[in-house]
Write a protein that holds these residues in place. Sequence first.
Motif, PDB file in Angstrom:
ATOM      1  N   TYR A 142       0.702  -1.227  -0.005  1.00 15.22           N
ATOM      2  CA  TYR A 142       0.136  -0.009  -0.034  1.00 15.22           C
ATOM      3  C   TYR A 142       0.837   1.395  -0.055  1.00 15.22           C
ATOM      4  O   TYR A 142       0.464   2.434  -0.527  1.00 15.22           O
ATOM      5  N   MET A 182       1.595   2.076  -3.394  1.00 11.39           N
ATOM      6  CA  MET A 182       0.199   2.958  -4.015  1.00 11.39           C
ATOM      7  C   MET A 182       0.462   4.572  -3.500  1.00 11.39           C
ATOM      8  O   MET A 182      -0.003   5.386  -4.372  1.00 11.39           O
ATOM      9  N   ILE A 226       0.734   8.066  -5.928  1.00 16.05           N
ATOM     10  CA  ILE A 226      -0.171   9.010  -6.004  1.00 16.05           C
ATOM     11  C   ILE A 226       0.599  10.437  -5.568  1.00 16.05           C
ATOM     12  O   ILE A 226       0.351  11.490  -6.046  1.00 16.05           O
ATOM     13  N   ASP A 270      -2.567   7.563 -10.517  1.00 21.41           N
ATOM     14  CA  ASP A 270      -3.426   6.763  -9.568  1.00 21.41           C
ATOM     15  C   ASP A 270      -4.399   5.643 -10.796  1.00 21.41           C
ATOM     16  O   ASP A 270      -4.821   5.801 -11.530  1.00 21.41           O
ATOM     17  N   SER A 316      -6.701   2.280 -11.504  1.00 23.07           N
ATOM     18  CA  SER A 316      -7.858   1.487 -11.217  1.00 23.07           C
ATOM     19  C   SER A 316      -7.892   0.460 -12.200  1.00 23.07           C
ATOM     20  O   SER A 316      -7.439   0.472 -13.371  1.00 23.07           O
ATOM     21  N   ARG A 360     -12.272   3.348  -5.360  1.00 22.97           N
ATOM     22  CA  ARG A 360     -11.558   4.393  -5.128  1.00 22.97           C
ATOM     23  C   ARG A 360     -11.337   5.284  -3.796  1.00 22.97           C
ATOM     24  O   ARG A 360     -10.631   6.031  -3.541  1.00 22.97           O
ATOM     25  N   SER A 388      -7.688   5.266  -2.349  1.00 23.76           N
ATOM     26  CA  SER A 388      -6.849   6.064  -3.011  1.00 23.76           C
ATOM     27  C   SER A 388      -7.286   7.679  -2.579  1.00 23.76           C
ATOM     28  O   SER A 388      -6.353   8.562  -2.523  1.00 23.76           O
ATOM     29  N   ASP A 389      -8.456   7.939  -2.747  1.00 23.31           N
ATOM     30  CA  ASP A 389      -8.784   9.158  -2.347  1.00 23.31           C
ATOM     31  C   ASP A 389      -8.393   9.743  -0.983  1.00 23.31           C
ATOM     32  O   ASP A 389      -8.056  10.964  -0.691  1.00 23.31           O
ATOM     33  N   GLN A 399      -4.821  10.429  -1.011  1.00 24.85           N
ATOM     34  CA  GLN A 399      -4.553  11.782  -1.467  1.00 24.85           C
ATOM     35  C   GLN A 399      -5.007  12.742  -0.893  1.00 24.85           C
ATOM     36  O   GLN A 399      -4.191  13.675  -0.634  1.00 24.85           O
ATOM     37  N   ARG A 403      -5.787   9.994 -13.403  1.00 18.45           N
ATOM     38  CA  ARG A 403      -6.396   8.797 -12.921  1.00 18.45           C
ATOM     39  C   ARG A 403      -6.554   7.958 -14.060  1.00 18.45           C
ATOM     40  O   ARG A 403      -6.901   8.192 -15.137  1.00 18.45           O
TER      41      ARG A 403
END
Length: 335
Positions: free
Chosen positions: A183, A186, A190, A195, A197, A241, A244-245, A248, A258
């Motif tokens: 993670y 990830m 970002i 990002d 998906s 999402r 990731s949101d 961010q 994205r």
Amino acid sequence: MESILITGASGFIGSFIVEEALKRKFNVWAGIRSTSSKKYLKNRKIHFLELDFTHPNELRAQLSGYKGTYNKFDYIIHCAGVTKCIDPKSFDYVNYLQTKYFIDTLKVLNMVPKQFIYISTLSVFGPVRDGDYSPIKADDTPMPNTAYGLSKLKAELYIQSIPGFPYVIYRPTGVYGPREMDYFLMAKTIQRHMDFSVGSRRQDLTFVYVKDIVQAIFLGIEKKVVQKTYFLSDGKVYQSRVFSDLIQKELGNPFVIRVKCPLIVLKVISLLAQFIAMRSGKCSTLNLDKYKIMKQRNWQCDITPTIKELGYTPEYDLERGVRETIAWYKNEGWL
């Protein structure tokens, strides 16, 4: 003072279990390899025990040596294992066969503890309920579609086949928190304004913060449960999402491009990454197993028995967990 052995103690989950066991005044033994890092095992109260799971005779000698001085462990938490390998066959060897060697040795030496706690995974079930998006339940028939999930299921089935064996099996969903690497990658992506998906179909995700796994393990010890299996999540379901949101947001809302990757493209990339990894001898984050995990659309699981039988109450939802995790990454200079 009761004794507790934590295998894989230098790893992500194992190191947090060690810390909690020390807080609870256990006599803590960290099971490690000779090459294991002790970066998160600095407390002077930790005892170290080198365990060679690859050689049964050596493992027997190491455990026999411990028994000759200290008798046997009151509790064993078996965290040792692999989540990614260069060769998919290694999952079976490490996660299943080495667990079998370990348990067989404990039985031969009369060192079976009050509880043998095995850290498994929700992946043992695979996409069993991808069709209807309902929570996976303990009585569902496992359908592992990854080498990792199959290796963990084989270990579970072996453990459960031993008459009277005092096992407790925990099956966490996606585990995240400080010190975790996948993670983190990830978050790093970002931070670099990208990002990714996967797929266009709805995906229901579940997560569990590492400290909630630790909480459940010690609740199980307090309750003295045996021959039980439990799912672990934070009890909520998230769309693809959300994670990731939240990352961010904690990074200060950097501009992010994205990219939605079709499954067929991801599969080709994963196969290529796996091929390169096998040729180079270095593990890759992307591989066929990872593709199948990312492809799965439903990761819901029923934690009702965990709540009712253990008194488990998740302390971290995803927002709180991500906040604490990103803060740790920043503090450690990872981000």
